[in-house]
Scaffold this motif. Structure first.
Motif, short mmCIF file in Angstrom:
data_model
loop_
_atom_site.label_atom_id
_atom_site.label_comp_id
_atom_site.label_asym_id
_atom_site.label_seq_id
_atom_site.Cartn_x
_atom_site.Cartn_y
_atom_site.Cartn_z
N LEU A 3 -5.23 -12.94 10.35
CA LEU A 3 -4.89 -14.22 9.75
C LEU A 3 -5.80 -14.56 8.57
N TRP A 4 -7.10 -14.30 8.71
CA TRP A 4 -8.03 -14.63 7.62
C TRP A 4 -7.70 -13.84 6.35
N LEU A 5 -7.26 -12.58 6.53
CA LEU A 5 -6.91 -11.76 5.37
C LEU A 5 -5.58 -12.22 4.76
N THR A 6 -4.67 -12.66 5.59
CA THR A 6 -3.42 -13.22 5.09
C THR A 6 -3.70 -14.48 4.26
N ASP B 24 -2.15 3.15 -0.83
CA ASP B 24 -1.48 2.88 0.44
C ASP B 24 -0.18 3.65 0.58
N GLY B 25 -0.05 4.71 -0.19
CA GLY B 25 1.18 5.48 -0.19
C GLY B 25 2.07 5.16 -1.38
N ARG B 26 1.66 4.22 -2.23
CA ARG B 26 2.51 3.80 -3.36
C ARG B 26 2.74 4.92 -4.35
N SER C 95 5.03 -1.82 -5.76
CA SER C 95 3.77 -2.47 -5.41
C SER C 95 3.82 -2.83 -3.94
N TRP C 96 2.83 -3.57 -3.46
CA TRP C 96 2.87 -3.98 -2.06
C TRP C 96 3.61 -5.30 -1.95
N ARG C 97 4.14 -5.58 -0.78
CA ARG C 97 5.05 -6.71 -0.56
C ARG C 97 4.46 -8.03 -1.04
N PHE C 98 3.18 -8.28 -0.78
CA PHE C 98 2.56 -9.56 -1.12
C PHE C 98 2.55 -9.80 -2.64
N SER D 250 2.95 -0.61 6.88
CA SER D 250 2.73 -1.78 7.74
C SER D 250 2.01 -2.85 6.93
N TYR D 251 2.46 -4.08 7.06
CA TYR D 251 1.82 -5.19 6.37
C TYR D 251 1.11 -6.13 7.34
N ALA D 252 0.92 -5.68 8.57
CA ALA D 252 0.21 -6.48 9.55
C ALA D 252 -1.27 -6.57 9.14
N GLN D 253 -1.80 -7.78 9.20
CA GLN D 253 -3.22 -7.98 8.88
C GLN D 253 -3.71 -9.22 9.59
#
Length: 190
Positions: A166-169, A52-54, A133-136, A161-164
């Motif tokens: 609701l089910w994936l969140t 994801d660009g990391r 890493s990613w925010r989550f 972007s961390y938009a996803q």
């Protein structure tokens, strides 16, 4: 005699309260930003995960002078098609000024990555590392590194972007809760 109507209502209220509480706590732990202020470190570690660009972000931090060594976790061998395009390029991105070390963690988890960092840090006398890493994942990664690494950890989330949906969140929060429980149970072999 059991009143099933009252029992079902109480169960429903309890489940709604539980899901609400886990969602609110999950947002505080995994949805909000928990990264640290950037400062110079002995190395930069890019944790395995989505491409994801990391990897490029870790290399950019090295180019900006935050560390001269970039450790890139590569737990997904044999490579899939995306990995075949990205990982060889990343692993060969070293320059005279920047050392890139790609490694396969054992076990192939954040715990394995932290154990590898502890091992190489001990050999090279490192005291600090920037972890990308990613925010989550930052809270769980910080907890695991606290168990396995003796040095200072500077956590950074991949700028993306961390938009996803609701089910994936919901899935992401559940996965991170499970990972925290697993980390608490396993600890770290030193």
């Amino acid at each position: 005699m059991v009143n099933w109507k009252v029992t079902r209502r109480c169960t429903a209220v309890f489940l709604v309260a539980l899901v609400t509480a886990l969602s609110c706590i999950g947002y505080q732990l995994f949805g909000r930003e928990h990264q640290d202020t950037l400062r110079r470190a002995d190395a930069i570690l890019v944790l395995g995960g989505e491409h994801d660009g990391r990897e490029e972000y870790g290399l950019d931090l090295a180019r900006e002078g935050y560390a001269s060594t970039v450790l890139v976790s590569d737990p997904y061998r044999p490579y899939g098609s995306v990995d075949q395009q990205i990982m060889p390029k990343v692993c060969n991105a070293g320059t005279p000024r920047i050392e890139v070390i790609c490694f396969v963690p054992n076990p192939s988890t954040t715990r394995g990555e932290a154990m590898f960092v502890q091992q190489i840090a001990r050999a090279r006398h490192w005291k600090s590392v920037i972890v990308v890493s990613w925010r989550f994942h930052l809270v769980r990664a910080r907890y695991i590194f606290g168990q396995c690494f003796d040095g200072n950890v500077i956590m950074r989330s991949v700028p993306r972007s961390y938009a996803q949906p609701l089910w994936l969140t919901a899935y992401t929060y559940s996965y991170q809760y499970g990972g925290l429980a697993k980390a608490a149970l396993l600890g770290c072999d030193r």
